[in-house]
Design a protein around this motif. Structure first.
Motif, short mmCIF file in Angstrom:
data_model
loop_
_atom_site.label_atom_id
_atom_site.label_comp_id
_atom_site.label_asym_id
_atom_site.label_seq_id
_atom_site.Cartn_x
_atom_site.Cartn_y
_atom_site.Cartn_z
N TYR A 563 -11.94 -23.81 -2.32
CA TYR A 563 -12.52 -23.58 -1.00
C TYR A 563 -13.10 -22.17 -0.87
N GLN A 564 -12.29 -21.16 -1.14
CA GLN A 564 -12.72 -19.78 -0.91
C GLN A 564 -13.88 -19.39 -1.82
N TYR A 567 -17.03 -20.91 -0.25
CA TYR A 567 -17.45 -20.13 0.91
C TYR A 567 -18.15 -18.84 0.47
N LYS A 568 -17.56 -18.16 -0.50
CA LYS A 568 -18.12 -16.88 -0.97
C LYS A 568 -19.52 -17.05 -1.55
N LEU A 569 -19.69 -18.05 -2.40
CA LEU A 569 -20.97 -18.22 -3.09
C LEU A 569 -22.06 -18.70 -2.15
N THR A 570 -21.74 -19.59 -1.21
CA THR A 570 -22.77 -20.08 -0.29
C THR A 570 -23.27 -18.96 0.63
N LYS A 571 -22.46 -17.93 0.84
CA LYS A 571 -22.91 -16.79 1.65
C LYS A 571 -23.93 -15.93 0.91
N GLU A 572 -24.04 -16.12 -0.41
CA GLU A 572 -24.94 -15.31 -1.22
C GLU A 572 -26.17 -16.09 -1.69
N ILE A 573 -26.30 -17.34 -1.26
CA ILE A 573 -27.45 -18.17 -1.61
C ILE A 573 -28.27 -18.42 -0.36
N GLU A 597 -11.28 -29.48 11.78
CA GLU A 597 -9.99 -28.82 11.92
C GLU A 597 -10.13 -27.35 12.29
N ASN A 598 -11.22 -26.75 11.84
CA ASN A 598 -11.45 -25.32 12.11
C ASN A 598 -12.94 -25.10 12.27
N LYS A 599 -13.39 -24.94 13.51
CA LYS A 599 -14.82 -24.85 13.80
C LYS A 599 -15.46 -23.59 13.24
N THR A 600 -14.65 -22.64 12.78
CA THR A 600 -15.21 -21.40 12.22
C THR A 600 -15.53 -21.54 10.74
N LEU A 601 -15.24 -22.72 10.16
CA LEU A 601 -15.51 -22.97 8.75
C LEU A 601 -16.32 -24.25 8.60
N PRO A 602 -17.19 -24.32 7.60
CA PRO A 602 -17.91 -25.58 7.36
C PRO A 602 -17.00 -26.63 6.77
N PRO A 686 -10.80 -17.76 -10.12
CA PRO A 686 -10.87 -17.65 -8.65
C PRO A 686 -10.34 -18.87 -7.90
N PHE A 687 -9.07 -19.19 -8.12
CA PHE A 687 -8.39 -20.25 -7.37
C PHE A 687 -7.61 -19.63 -6.22
N ASN A 688 -7.49 -20.39 -5.12
CA ASN A 688 -6.69 -19.93 -3.99
C ASN A 688 -5.58 -20.93 -3.74
N ILE A 689 -4.36 -20.58 -4.15
CA ILE A 689 -3.24 -21.50 -4.07
C ILE A 689 -2.78 -21.68 -2.63
N GLN A 690 -3.04 -20.71 -1.76
CA GLN A 690 -2.61 -20.82 -0.36
C GLN A 690 -3.36 -21.95 0.34
N ASP A 691 -4.65 -22.09 0.06
CA ASP A 691 -5.41 -23.19 0.63
C ASP A 691 -4.86 -24.53 0.17
N TYR A 692 -4.42 -24.57 -1.07
CA TYR A 692 -3.87 -25.82 -1.60
C TYR A 692 -2.60 -26.20 -0.84
#
Length: 796
Positions: A563-564, A567-573, A597-602, A686-692
């Protein structure tokens, strides 16, 4: 070398001097002899003959040695301050130096030691300062270099290149197992070699494929009371403009349908879902046994429709695409628009493989040496004939259906018919029947994957895979060739980066899969052949199937671990969407499709199945993801895209309607390429285990909420979310009420225990440690352990 020859000083410590020796009896040494200067009198040199007895010594009984005995200078060139001279009888020792000389030399040694200690401390201090400061500088430089290289990678990708690849790849049909598809594989292989990959190989498998009989066409007919056929459906789709002279176009058919000519009354079964058959049999008292059923495409996989029809004991099933499911309002049919023409029919396989790959070699690669099942025993092959038709022909079949009216509006499509259920026709047509003509041929056929490799420079035994299929039912303008063209441009851009001296940290594997349309065969067979190394070494799999299925916004399906990074890469394209000039892909994606679930995220969707990531994600437990452009999910209610798997999926369909500038496909290429780059070249994956963990808990909460909604039914059927490793004993529920009516947080730990054995197993193994870092989750786990009670039930 013998241990006694390594250091001659050891011999003195192992011997005692005989009492009869005197100082005068010691061997005299010339003034220049280094043995006497360095080691002191009584030592012998390593140059002495091995095994020879040393002068001035004879063997005698050993005596215990005190700690002081070992306190000899151990560094070369240091002259002994004391010469130990044995007395004749008393065994006492005396100094050769006077006390004043000894004290002076002792002070000199002290000063020398202090100077050496100060020098050593200065050296170590400077070393540590340099060691600690150097990585900070290198890290900053390394991060800048890493980001600059990623920018160069994505900036190398051009929309014109993708357009050129798509035009080239869609000139001819390239169905799996055909000569055209092999030629396309060799073409891709050649281009990958020119791009500079370390290797690009064709890897073959011999799998079961299915084709229509070229001399005996498939079709559906209506027969009169004498058995004469008074209506036949179309054999072929009319070719689009410019493709009239193209040969080897396979007519509409459902791969792996058995041969047969069943005849019987017709029953309309809506989408042929389980609930549709339940509605017919349990509520409407309509029995499908011995009938031919007709169902519209959509909602579920076509193979499941066939399976449900078999369970209902139908003798055959006809599939069609209703305009309500495959047409957008206000859009003309192709070629004037991108809607589905009434003459078009959706091709597709009707297997129920459940990830088995080749039906004859489930679990094993379909190579020459592999044992094969008989075709009759093949995995997931249906037992009743199946055939697809266009909605023009379906309208004629449905128009005269009699019987019961549809139960509600959800059973009605957009054709100008009543959608009566049947069975059979109305009025004077009641004696008419429907006859199916299916003559498909199943045969073992060779398929070819193209596997390209870029060897990693630091961790070559860690793999990042980017793969998508190449085979299509006809031209495949969208599925899959919009994805194959993107894959080609990504490979070319990585090749340009390598030509400048760059090499990824981890190995990158590019794959052009074959026979995906026949059940994900190429990708699954390769996974089965390399299962051990892939499970142990793979970091991630990124899928490169169709890059567009609409032109509204980005769609991402992936494991929460990614996920993270997404999000990071789409902000740079840059966004290719109209009205979002000078804005990022992330911004247009967020505005058009925010998460519920969270309107602040796609929105990011869960990975299901239906494409080549299945073997890697579902079976091998490799973190996976896919990205593409899609339709507006809020307003566009049609399934997939209208011309899906028809002859009208052409280059012109994409160029004229879906992506005229090819910038949306470029954005997809940049995101897929950037994902591969980051996963292959970042120092830390670049994995984010907290999101998992958070997503897993959300799943558990949803399950828990659903269980509370059907609380009584669950208890009636002895269904629980308790210990999944045991089954209920005779006459008793699965677990006590107090055990399975637990908090959703406790349930999440149970769900986790299931997931650890199936999906993303390699990654989830590290989840337990991460979860325990949170005191609350650790407390919950302990509470779960306390709630468990001994059970007499046997394990399944």
């Amino acid at each position: 070398m013998d241990c006694q020859d390594k250091d001659c000083r050891c011999h003195l410590l192992r011997q005692r001097q005989p009492s009869h020796l005197r100082a005068s009896s010691l061997p005299s040494k010339p003034p220049g002899d280094r043995r006497s200067q360095e080691f002191g009198a009584g030592f012998h040199s390593p140059l002495d003959p091995p095994g020879g007895q040393r002068q001035g010594f004879e063997e005698g009984p050993r005596r215990p040695r005190s700690a002081a005995t070992w306190a000899f200078p151990a560094f070369p060139g240091a002259r002994s301050l004391f010469a130990l001279i044995p007395e004749a009888r008393s065994g006492s020792r005396r100094l050769l130096l006077s006390p004043e000389e000894a004290m002076a030399k002792s002070r000199g040694r002290l000063y020398l030691g202090m100077c050496l200690a100060a020098a050593l401390a200065s050296f170590l201090g400077g070393f540590m300062v340099g060691w600690l400061s150097k990585p900070l500088k290198e890290t900053a430089t390394s991060v800048d270099t890493h980001q600059n290289l990623r920018w160069k990678l994505v900036s190398e990708m051009k929309a014109e290149n993708i357009k050129s690849f798509l035009r080239s790849f869609t000139e001819l049909p390239h169905l799996a197992g055909t000569e055209q598809n092999l030629l396309l594989a060799k073409k891709i292989q050649t281009q990958w070699k020119k791009s500079g990959l370390d290797s690009a190989k064709l890897v073959h498998y011999d799998v079961l494929l299915s084709y229509p009989n070229e001399t005996n066409a498939n079709y559906i007919s209506i027969t009169d009371e004498h058995g004469n056929e008074i209506f036949n459906t179309s054999y072929h789709e009319p070719p689009p403009d410019g493709y009239e002279n193209v040969k080897n176009i396979v007519p509409p058919y459902n791969a792996f349908s058995p041969q047969g000519t069943p005849e019987g009354e017709l029953v309309y079964v809506n989408y042929a879902r389980t609930e549709d058959f339940f509605k017919l049999e349990r509520e409407m008292n309509i029995n499908c046994t011995g009938k031919i059923v007709i169902a519209r495409y959509g909602k579920i996989f076509r193979g499941n429709k066939v399976k449900n029809a078999m369970l209902a004991r139908a003798k055959g099933i006809i599939l069609y695409s209703d305009p309500a499911d495959y047409s957008a309002p206000g859009v003309q049919p192709y070629p004037k628009g991108w809607n589905l023409p009434g003459t078009a029919a959706q091709r597709g396989n009707v297997l129920n493989l459940n990830g088995a790959g080749d039906p004859l070699t489930p679990g094993y690669p379909a190579k020459e040496y592999t044992f094969r099942l008989d075709v009759e025993e093949g995995v997931g092959i249906p037992q009743i004939p199946v055939h697809p038709i266009g909605y023009n022909d379906a309208e004629i079949l449905l128009r005269y259906l009699g019987g019961t009216a549809p139960p509600d509006e959800s059973w009605k499509g957009s054709l100008k018919v009543n959608y009566n259920i049947g069975p059979g026709f109305i009025g004077h047509d009641s004696f008419r029947k429907v006859r199916m003509h299916v003559h498909n041929i199943n045969k073992i056929t060779r398929i070819y994957n193209v596997i390209g490799t870029v060897r990693g420079s630091v961790e070559p035994d860690r793999y990042v895979i980017l793969g998508g299929h190449r085979d299509s039912w006809v031209f495949g303008g969208i599925d899959p060739t919009s994805g194959a063209s993107v894959l080609q441009e990504v490979v070319q851009s990585f090749g340009k980066l390598m030509s400048r001296g760059w090499r990824p940290r981890r190995t990158i594997i590019f794959a052009s899969w074959d026979a995906e349309e026949f059940g994900l065969l190429g990708s699954t067979e390769w996974a089965e052949e390399n299962v051990k190394s892939l499970q142990e070494r793979s970091v991630a799999y990124i899928n490169s199937d169709s890059s567009i299925e609409g032109n509204y916004t980005l769609r991402v399906d992936c494991t929460p671990l990614l996920y993270q990074l997404v999000y990071k890469l789409t902000k740079e394209i840059s966004s290719p969407d109209d009205g979002f000039e000078n804005k990022s892909l992330y911004e247009s994606w967020l505005e058009k499709d925010p998460s519920s679930e969270n309107k602040t995220l796609p929105r990011i969707n869960k990975l299901g199945s239906g494409s080549d990531f299945e073997a890697y994600f579902q079976r091998l437990g490799i973190a996976s993801g896919r990205v593409r452009y899609t339709k507006n999910r809020k307003t566009d209610n049609y399934s997939s895209y209208p011309t899906y798997h028809t002859i009208y999926e052409t280059f012109e369909l994409v160029e004229n309607f879906y992506d005229p500038t090819f910038k949306k496909q470029l954005a997809v290429a940049q995101l897929r390429g950037a994902l591969v780059y980051e996963l292959a070249d970042s120092k830390i994956i670049p994995f984010n285990i907290q999101d998992y963990a958070k997503t897993l808990e959300n799943y558990a909460t949803d399950i828990y909420s659903l269980s509370k909604k059907y609380d009584q039914q669950l208890r009636d059927h002895q269904v629980s979310f308790g210990d999944t490793g045991s089954s209920p004993g005779p006459g008793r529920s699965h677990m006590p009420r107090s055990n399975w009516a637990c908090e959703p947080q406790l349930l999440s730990l149970r769900v986790w225990s299931l997931c650890s054995a199936t999906r993303e197993a390699a990654t989830v193994r590290g989840l337990r440690t991460a979860m325990k870092s949170g005191p609350r989750l650790l407390q919950l786990e302990k509470a779960l352990a306390q709630k468990r009670r001994p059970s007499t039930a046997k394990n399944k």
